[in-house]
Design a protein around this motif. Structure first.
Motif, PDB file in Angstrom:
ATOM      1  N   ARG A   1       0.837  -1.199   0.000  1.00 51.82           N
ATOM      2  CA  ARG A   1       0.000   0.000   0.000  1.00 51.82           C
ATOM      3  C   ARG A   1       0.872   1.250   0.000  1.00 51.82           C
ATOM      4  O   ARG A   1       2.006   1.233   0.446  1.00 51.82           O
ATOM      5  N   TYR A   2       0.291   2.321  -0.509  1.00 51.68           N
ATOM      6  CA  TYR A   2       1.019   3.578  -0.654  1.00 51.68           C
ATOM      7  C   TYR A   2       0.347   4.662   0.170  1.00 51.68           C
ATOM      8  O   TYR A   2      -0.880   4.789   0.185  1.00 51.68           O
ATOM      9  N   ILE A   3       1.193   5.430   0.851  1.00 48.00           N
ATOM     10  CA  ILE A   3       0.703   6.498   1.721  1.00 48.00           C
ATOM     11  C   ILE A   3       1.218   7.842   1.185  1.00 48.00           C
ATOM     12  O   ILE A   3       2.096   7.870   0.340  1.00 48.00           O
ATOM     13  N   SER A   4       0.657   8.917   1.699  1.00 46.69           N
ATOM     14  CA  SER A   4       1.107  10.246   1.266  1.00 46.69           C
ATOM     15  C   SER A   4       2.038  10.868   2.304  1.00 46.69           C
ATOM     16  O   SER A   4       1.834  10.701   3.514  1.00 46.69           O
ATOM     17  N   THR A   5       3.028  11.600   1.838  1.00 46.45           N
ATOM     18  CA  THR A   5       3.934  12.334   2.734  1.00 46.45           C
ATOM     19  C   THR A   5       3.193  13.347   3.600  1.00 46.45           C
ATOM     20  O   THR A   5       3.720  13.784   4.611  1.00 46.45           O
ATOM     21  N   ARG A   6       1.977  13.751   3.173  1.00 45.84           N
ATOM     22  CA  ARG A   6       1.224  14.734   3.976  1.00 45.84           C
ATOM     23  C   ARG A   6       0.229  14.042   4.904  1.00 45.84           C
ATOM     24  O   ARG A   6      -0.425  14.698   5.704  1.00 45.84           O
TER      25      ARG A   6
ATOM     26  N   LEU B   1      12.323  14.213   2.647  1.00 47.20           N
ATOM     27  CA  LEU B   1      12.020  14.900   3.910  1.00 47.20           C
ATOM     28  C   LEU B   1      11.143  14.047   4.814  1.00 47.20           C
ATOM     29  O   LEU B   1      11.296  14.034   6.028  1.00 47.20           O
ATOM     30  N   TYR B   2      10.226  13.322   4.217  1.00 45.50           N
ATOM     31  CA  TYR B   2       9.342  12.456   4.990  1.00 45.50           C
ATOM     32  C   TYR B   2      10.154  11.484   5.867  1.00 45.50           C
ATOM     33  O   TYR B   2       9.828  11.270   7.030  1.00 45.50           O
ATOM     34  N   TYR B   3      11.221  10.936   5.303  1.00 42.73           N
ATOM     35  CA  TYR B   3      12.059  10.019   6.100  1.00 42.73           C
ATOM     36  C   TYR B   3      12.968  10.778   7.050  1.00 42.73           C
ATOM     37  O   TYR B   3      13.194  10.342   8.177  1.00 42.73           O
ATOM     38  N   LEU B   4      13.481  11.915   6.588  1.00 44.33           N
ATOM     39  CA  LEU B   4      14.322  12.714   7.476  1.00 44.33           C
ATOM     40  C   LEU B   4      13.535  13.115   8.728  1.00 44.33           C
ATOM     41  O   LEU B   4      14.081  13.182   9.824  1.00 44.33           O
ATOM     42  N   PHE B   5      12.251  13.363   8.568  1.00 46.24           N
ATOM     43  CA  PHE B   5      11.392  13.741   9.696  1.00 46.24           C
ATOM     44  C   PHE B   5      10.773  12.515  10.364  1.00 46.24           C
ATOM     45  O   PHE B   5       9.674  12.589  10.923  1.00 46.24           O
ATOM     46  N   ASP B   6      11.431  11.366  10.267  1.00 52.81           N
ATOM     47  CA  ASP B   6      10.943  10.141  10.918  1.00 52.81           C
ATOM     48  C   ASP B   6       9.488   9.833  10.576  1.00 52.81           C
ATOM     49  O   ASP B   6       8.703   9.448  11.450  1.00 52.81           O
ATOM     50  N   GLN B   7       9.130  10.015   9.326  1.00 51.15           N
ATOM     51  CA  GLN B   7       7.814   9.653   8.806  1.00 51.15           C
ATOM     52  C   GLN B   7       6.681  10.364   9.553  1.00 51.15           C
ATOM     53  O   GLN B   7       5.648   9.773   9.854  1.00 51.15           O
ATOM     54  N   ASP B   8       6.934  11.639   9.825  1.00 47.78           N
ATOM     55  CA  ASP B   8       5.926  12.444  10.518  1.00 47.78           C
ATOM     56  C   ASP B   8       5.281  13.415   9.512  1.00 47.78           C
ATOM     57  O   ASP B   8       5.850  14.463   9.193  1.00 47.78           O
TER      58      ASP B   8
END
Ligand SMILES: *Cc1c(COP(=O)(O)O)cnc(C)c1O
Length: 461
Positions: A2-7, A319-326
């Motif tokens: 499944r695919y999620i959104s960075t937002r 950035l999504y990973y740099l921000f620990d998937q937040d």
């Protein structure tokens, strides 16, 4: 998968839906919920695979809602248009490996992803009984690669806007000599920004967008990134043996799509020591990596025009990973950026970035000098984009690691820069010989949104 959104504001979707969605509906970018891990023992088993076989092993792990046999056919068809059997040959020149990604129909690395995306679109549209009108703007390379990706395909029309007489002559011919009935080249009497703004305006007109099933082929589509993951594995498998596997990939970067594919490969367990992000004088990403300074500057024109970019559209994925998937942190960061033109990072984040990436910005003079010197020393011609990556690798990768430089375009596409460097134009590959004498088709239109919109409306499927 499944695919999620960075937002973080959409429900997870399947691979097929992620491909059709392009940009996530909440304005973010789509990413797989988790990554398949490839153990070293499996990597060893992959050493003998051909490029299409390897592509199947990797892509099938992400595209698990496409039946394996269908996926094999899509992959085989996508790479049958390449002029070398190896698809992306790895050549060694002195201490440096060059990964040639330019053997597709338009002589730039974008073919690797767009040949696949075109076939995938055709497959999904047929399955869903839908049509699509692709609309895009190009300053050169993306347009032709997208056109070649979908020429002659069923249920797809493509409209590519380029600035009239402002691309290189070869780039324009590569687009306008594709005369399949589903291909519409529009030369706009204006600039690339005019083209881009009109395309944006059509996509933000939601009723127009829905009525004509507008589709995009820009590099934010997950399928493009995914197709590019393959050649990192392919190159690693050919450049290493069991004993020596400290590899640095040097990637000439614009929109952060190509290098993000390398980041994905690393996440999947490919032993990449570091990713080297090479920029030209448009160096926002280099400032980010080396100093944590991500702040907007004006775009300057260089000899490597496909990297003349400030705001890299795929950067949000990293950035999504740099921000620990937040996803909240991602949203806040983009809000701040929209207001102030800059982003803020903690010291821990800055350290983490430097652990994963190296970066260098290469100026015009050094780019041309690198083409000249490399040619003199090895007899091998680099295009100006590749030269940026090679120069960065020569400066930053020591003897303890193997440098693999991604060669993103064929030198013949950038004859002026080559001429400047070595005093003569590059030899033309067969696909460009006599291209100026081929039949061509192109509509020249004013930079007026109503004119463009009416033209598309008239020709749309
Ligand atoms: C598009 C392009 C790049 C930049 O790739 P990104 O994925 O946007 O970082 C580099 N070189 C060439 C020749 C290109 O066409």
């Amino acid at each position: 998968m499944r695919y999620i959104s960075t937002r973080g504001l959409i429900q997870p979707v399947s691979f097929k839906d992620a491909v059709m969605m392009g940009l996530a509906n909440d304005g973010g970018l789509l990413l797989p919920e988790q990554y398949p891990l490839i153990p070293l023992s499996m990597l060893e088993d992959w050493r003998e695979l051909s490029y299409p076989e390897l592509a199947f092993e990797i892509i099938s792990r992400f595209a698990d809602d496409i039946p394996p046999n269908d996926l094999r056919i899509l992959i085989d068809r996508s790479y049958a248009t390449f002029t070398t059997e190896e698809i992306t040959p790895l050549v060694r020149k002195n201490d440096i490996y060059v990964l040639e990604l330019f053997h597709g129909p338009t002589l730039a690395f974008k073919d690797v992803a767009l040949q696949f995306l075109g076939n995938l679109f055709e497959y999904l549209l047929k399955e869903r009984g839908q049509k699509m009108n692709i609309v895009g703007a190009t300053s050169g390379d993306t347009g032709s690669a997208a056109i070649y990706g979908v020429r002659g395909k069923e249920n797809i029309n493509i409209f590519i806007l380029h600035p009239h007489l402002k691309t290189s002559p070869v780039q324009a011919l590569q687009m306008t000599t594709v005369t399949d009935p589903n291909v519409f080249n529009i030369a706009v009497r204006g600039t690339f920004d005019d083209c881009q703004n009109m395309v944006k305006a059509m996509f933000s007109d939601l009723s127009f967008k829905e009525k004509h099933a507008l589709g995009a082929v820009n590099s934010i589509n997950w399928a493009r990134v995914l197709a590019q993951v393959v050649y990192y594995f392919y190159a690693w498998l050919r450049a290493t043996d069991r004993s020596r596997n400290e590899v640095v990939f040097s990637v000439p970067t614009g929109n952060f799509g190509d290098i993000f594919a390398g980041y994905v490969a690393k996440h999947m367990g490919l032993p990449i020591k570091k990713l080297l992000l090479a920029t030209n004088e448009n160096n926002i990403l280099t400032r980010f990596i080396n100093d944590g300074d991500y702040s907007l500057a004006d775009v300057v024109q260089t000899a490597s025009p496909s990297m003349d970019i400030q705001v890299a559209s795929n950067f949000e994925r990293y950035l999504y990973y740099l921000f620990d998937q937040d996803p909240k942190r991602v949203r806040e960061t983009f809000e701040l950026f929209a207001k102030t033109g800059r982003m803020e990072f903690t010291n821990t984040e800055k350290d983490r970035v430097r652990k994963e990436f190296l970066s260098e910005s290469v100026n015009e003079q050094d780019t041309i000098a690198t083409i000249a010197n490399f040619h003199q020393e090895t007899g091998y011609l680099l295009d100006p984009h590749t030269a940026v990556g090679v120069k960065a690798a020569m400066d930053l990768v020591g003897p303890e690691a193997t440098a693999i430089c991604l060669a993103t375009a064929h030198p013949a596409k950038f004859a002026d820069a080559v001429q400047k460097a070595i005093g003569e134009p590059p030899p033309l590959p067969p696909s460009l010989q006599g291209i100026e004498r081929l039949p061509s088709r192109c509509q020249v239109l004013d930079a007026n949104i109503d004119t463009i919109r009416n033209f598309i409306e008239e020709k749309a499927l």
